[in-house]
Write a protein that holds these residues in place. Sequence first.
Motif, mmCIF file in Angstrom:
data_model
loop_
_atom_site.group_PDB
_atom_site.id
_atom_site.type_symbol
_atom_site.label_atom_id
_atom_site.label_comp_id
_atom_site.label_asym_id
_atom_site.label_seq_id
_atom_site.Cartn_x
_atom_site.Cartn_y
_atom_site.Cartn_z
ATOM 1 N N LEU A 295 97.644 8.843 36.894
ATOM 2 C CA LEU A 295 96.296 9.399 36.772
ATOM 3 C C LEU A 295 95.284 8.394 36.246
ATOM 4 C CD1 LEU A 295 97.267 12.887 35.331
ATOM 5 C CD2 LEU A 295 96.781 12.275 37.714
ATOM 6 N N ASN A 296 95.771 7.243 35.769
ATOM 7 C CA ASN A 296 94.889 6.173 35.286
ATOM 8 C C ASN A 296 93.866 6.672 34.274
ATOM 9 O OD1 ASN A 296 96.123 4.218 36.971
ATOM 10 N ND2 ASN A 296 94.924 4.980 38.685
ATOM 11 N N LEU A 297 94.328 7.406 33.277
ATOM 12 C CA LEU A 297 93.438 7.938 32.252
ATOM 13 C C LEU A 297 93.064 6.862 31.246
ATOM 14 C CD1 LEU A 297 95.317 11.274 31.535
ATOM 15 C CD2 LEU A 297 93.210 11.001 32.850
ATOM 16 N N SER B 294 91.538 5.603 27.555
ATOM 17 C CA SER B 294 91.773 6.126 26.210
ATOM 18 C C SER B 294 90.743 7.199 25.862
ATOM 19 C CB SER B 294 91.758 5.002 25.177
ATOM 20 O OG SER B 294 90.529 4.315 25.201
ATOM 21 N N LEU B 295 89.524 7.066 26.350
ATOM 22 C CA LEU B 295 88.506 8.092 26.110
ATOM 23 C C LEU B 295 88.889 9.411 26.785
ATOM 24 C CD1 LEU B 295 85.795 9.023 25.015
ATOM 25 C CD2 LEU B 295 84.718 8.085 27.065
ATOM 26 N N LYS B 296 89.386 9.340 28.000
ATOM 27 C CA LYS B 296 89.808 10.554 28.710
ATOM 28 C C LYS B 296 90.992 11.213 28.012
ATOM 29 C CE LYS B 296 86.672 10.114 31.771
ATOM 30 N NZ LYS B 296 85.480 10.929 31.669
ATOM 31 N N ARG B 297 91.949 10.405 27.549
ATOM 32 C CA ARG B 297 93.077 10.958 26.793
ATOM 33 C C ARG B 297 92.576 11.647 25.532
ATOM 34 N NH1 ARG B 297 95.412 6.029 27.694
ATOM 35 N NH2 ARG B 297 95.183 5.480 25.510
ATOM 36 N N PHE B 298 91.606 11.022 24.860
ATOM 37 C CA PHE B 298 91.027 11.601 23.655
ATOM 38 C C PHE B 298 90.387 12.954 23.957
ATOM 39 C CE2 PHE B 298 87.416 12.121 20.720
ATOM 40 C CZ PHE B 298 88.107 12.137 19.522
ATOM 41 N N GLU B 299 89.656 13.049 25.062
ATOM 42 C CA GLU B 299 89.026 14.315 25.454
ATOM 43 C C GLU B 299 90.081 15.403 25.692
ATOM 44 O OE1 GLU B 299 86.381 13.752 28.796
ATOM 45 O OE2 GLU B 299 85.418 12.057 27.820
ATOM 46 N N ILE B 300 91.167 15.027 26.345
ATOM 47 C CA ILE B 300 92.249 15.981 26.611
ATOM 48 C C ILE B 300 92.880 16.440 25.298
ATOM 49 C CG2 ILE B 300 94.548 16.221 27.642
ATOM 50 C CD1 ILE B 300 93.474 14.220 29.836
#
Length: 86
Positions: free
Chosen positions: A39-41, A43-49
């Motif tokens: 999914l190429n997330l 670190s910001l996207k992981r944080f949002e999740i």
Amino acid sequence: MANARSVVVDALAAASDGAIAEDVLDGLRAGGDIALDTLNLTSLKRFEIIMRIEEVFAIEVDDDEVMEQESIASLIAMVEAKRQSA
């Protein structure tokens, strides 16, 4: 109470800003699985999740714990385990 799968997939959908195809998301909602690294997330996207999961379930999730998960299924299992121990 919210379903861990739906919360995780919805958080993933919101964080991806449309980068994940709707048919893939539908498959995940229906019980499918996918490797998280595909999914190429960022670190910001992981944080949002993580923030969404913590908000909905009132649990604490460490970024390192998320990074250890290899798939959506293992992430969901981790969330469910944390919910049970909370």
